[in-house]
Design an enzyme around this catalytic site. Structure first.
Site, PDB file in Angstrom:
ATOM      1  N   ARG A   1      13.051   3.176  -0.677  1.00  0.00           N
ATOM      2  CA  ARG A   1      10.734   3.037  -1.197  1.00  0.00           C
ATOM      3  C   ARG A   1      11.314   3.297  -2.778  1.00  0.00           C
ATOM      4  NH1 ARG A   1       8.184   7.521   0.397  1.00  0.00           N
ATOM      5  NH2 ARG A   1       6.141   6.479   0.358  1.00  0.00           N
TER       6      ARG A   1
ATOM      7  N   GLY B   1       0.914  -1.633  -0.113  1.00  0.00           N
ATOM      8  CA  GLY B   1      -0.063  -0.044   0.746  1.00  0.00           C
ATOM      9  C   GLY B   1       0.842   1.136  -0.186  1.00  0.00           C
ATOM     10  N   GLU B   2       0.512   2.228   0.569  1.00  0.00           N
ATOM     11  CA  GLU B   2       1.279   3.199   0.914  1.00  0.00           C
ATOM     12  C   GLU B   2       1.845   3.533   2.120  1.00  0.00           C
ATOM     13  OE1 GLU B   2       3.174   6.317   0.550  1.00  0.00           O
ATOM     14  OE2 GLU B   2       2.393   6.503   1.956  1.00  0.00           O
ATOM     15  N   SER B   3       3.547   2.706   2.390  1.00  0.00           N
ATOM     16  CA  SER B   3       4.046   3.288   3.448  1.00  0.00           C
ATOM     17  C   SER B   3       4.139   4.111   4.479  1.00  0.00           C
ATOM     18  CB  SER B   3       5.198   2.674   3.244  1.00  0.00           C
ATOM     19  OG  SER B   3       5.642   3.586   3.060  1.00  0.00           O
TER      20      SER B   3
ATOM     21  N   HIS C   1       4.620  -8.265  -4.789  1.00  0.00           N
ATOM     22  CA  HIS C   1       3.756  -8.790  -4.115  1.00  0.00           C
ATOM     23  C   HIS C   1       3.043 -10.326  -4.760  1.00  0.00           C
ATOM     24  CE1 HIS C   1       2.278  -4.189  -3.422  1.00  0.00           C
ATOM     25  NE2 HIS C   1       3.338  -4.320  -4.000  1.00  0.00           N
TER      26      HIS C   1
ATOM     27  N   CYS D   1       6.212  -5.262   0.035  1.00  0.00           N
ATOM     28  CA  CYS D   1       6.025  -4.461  -0.917  1.00  0.00           C
ATOM     29  C   CYS D   1       6.283  -2.804   0.587  1.00  0.00           C
ATOM     30  CB  CYS D   1       5.260  -4.072  -1.696  1.00  0.00           C
ATOM     31  SG  CYS D   1       5.114  -2.333  -2.804  1.00  0.00           S
TER      32      CYS D   1
ATOM     33  N   GLU E   1       0.316 -11.855  -3.242  1.00  0.00           N
ATOM     34  CA  GLU E   1      -0.506 -11.763  -3.280  1.00  0.00           C
ATOM     35  C   GLU E   1      -1.446 -11.787  -4.191  1.00  0.00           C
ATOM     36  OE1 GLU E   1      -0.022  -7.276  -1.983  1.00  0.00           O
ATOM     37  OE2 GLU E   1       1.348  -9.000  -1.752  1.00  0.00           O
TER      38      GLU E   1
ATOM     39  N   ARG F   1       5.235   0.216  -7.913  1.00  0.00           N
ATOM     40  CA  ARG F   1       6.326   1.017  -7.579  1.00  0.00           C
ATOM     41  C   ARG F   1       7.639   0.416  -6.279  1.00  0.00           C
ATOM     42  NH1 ARG F   1       2.770   5.502  -5.352  1.00  0.00           N
ATOM     43  NH2 ARG F   1       4.590   6.138  -4.157  1.00  0.00           N
TER      44      ARG F   1
END
Length: 190
Positions: free
Chosen positions: A108, A46-48, A174, A78, A176, A138
């Site tokens: 990142r 997601g967005e860390s 990822h 991620c 998943e 990303r």
């Protein structure tokens, strides 16, 4: 076995679906009381920065740190890998809350923007001989690892994309998002 998926932001449904395919009913972890119910936790991609701030807001950082690797196995994918790292090598993060659990430094967005996302078959010997589909969106890169951390998979250029420190697992890709559940199975066996 009780397995939680950190349900603050990111690939929550995708990890939950993979666990259900393996016969494991996931617990959505949003608060310390949910965390207390699980023996394993997946921190999704997601967005860390957002996930880190929400971990702090919902008072999850200290409970995670106190149980990590002992009575709680943790897998970060991620953004989750970024949160597990002891050091984030990116000046743009400016005090991003991280868990600092694994002795590794992570960069990142190491491969560029969303447009630079890619797929790469990966050799991950702990999972067998067949290549693992690696989906990098990303993605961060594990730049360095300490002596207690084992690199489990690398890109052809040598960049580390999966690492383990005891019962802590990090993947910069990822799993998943693929139909290959081998990394989930590996995590469940930790």
């Amino acid at each position: 076995m009780s397995v939680g998926v950190l349900a603050l932001q990111g690939d929550i449904q995708e990890h939950s679906a993979a666990l259900l395919r393996l016969g494991v009913r996931p617990v959505e972890v949003r608060l310390p009381k949910h965390l207390a119910q699980v023996e394993r936790l997946i921190i999704p991609g997601g967005e860390s920065t957002t996930i880190g701030r929400l971990l702090a807001l919902y008072d999850l950082i200290e409970p995670l740190r106190s149980r990590a690797g002992r009575d709680l196995a943790i897998w970060g994918t991620c953004a989750g890998a970024i949160l597990l790292a002891r050091s984030v090598l990116d000046t743009k993060t400016g005090g991003q809350p991280v868990l600092e659990l694994m002795d590794m430094a992570v960069r990142r967005n190491a491969y560029g923007s969303q447009l630079d996302s890619f797929e790469q078959p990966l050799a991950m010997p702990v999972l067998g001989e067949a290549p693992l589909p690696g989906v990098f969106i990303r993605a961060p890169q594990i730049e360095t690892i300490g002596p207690q951390v084992t690199a489990l998979a690398t890109l052809p250029n040598g960049a580390i994309v999966a690492a383990q420190q005891g019962r802590l697992l990090a993947t910069t890709f990822h799993p998943e998002l693929t139909g290959d559940d081998r990394v989930h199975r590996y995590f469940l066996a930790l």
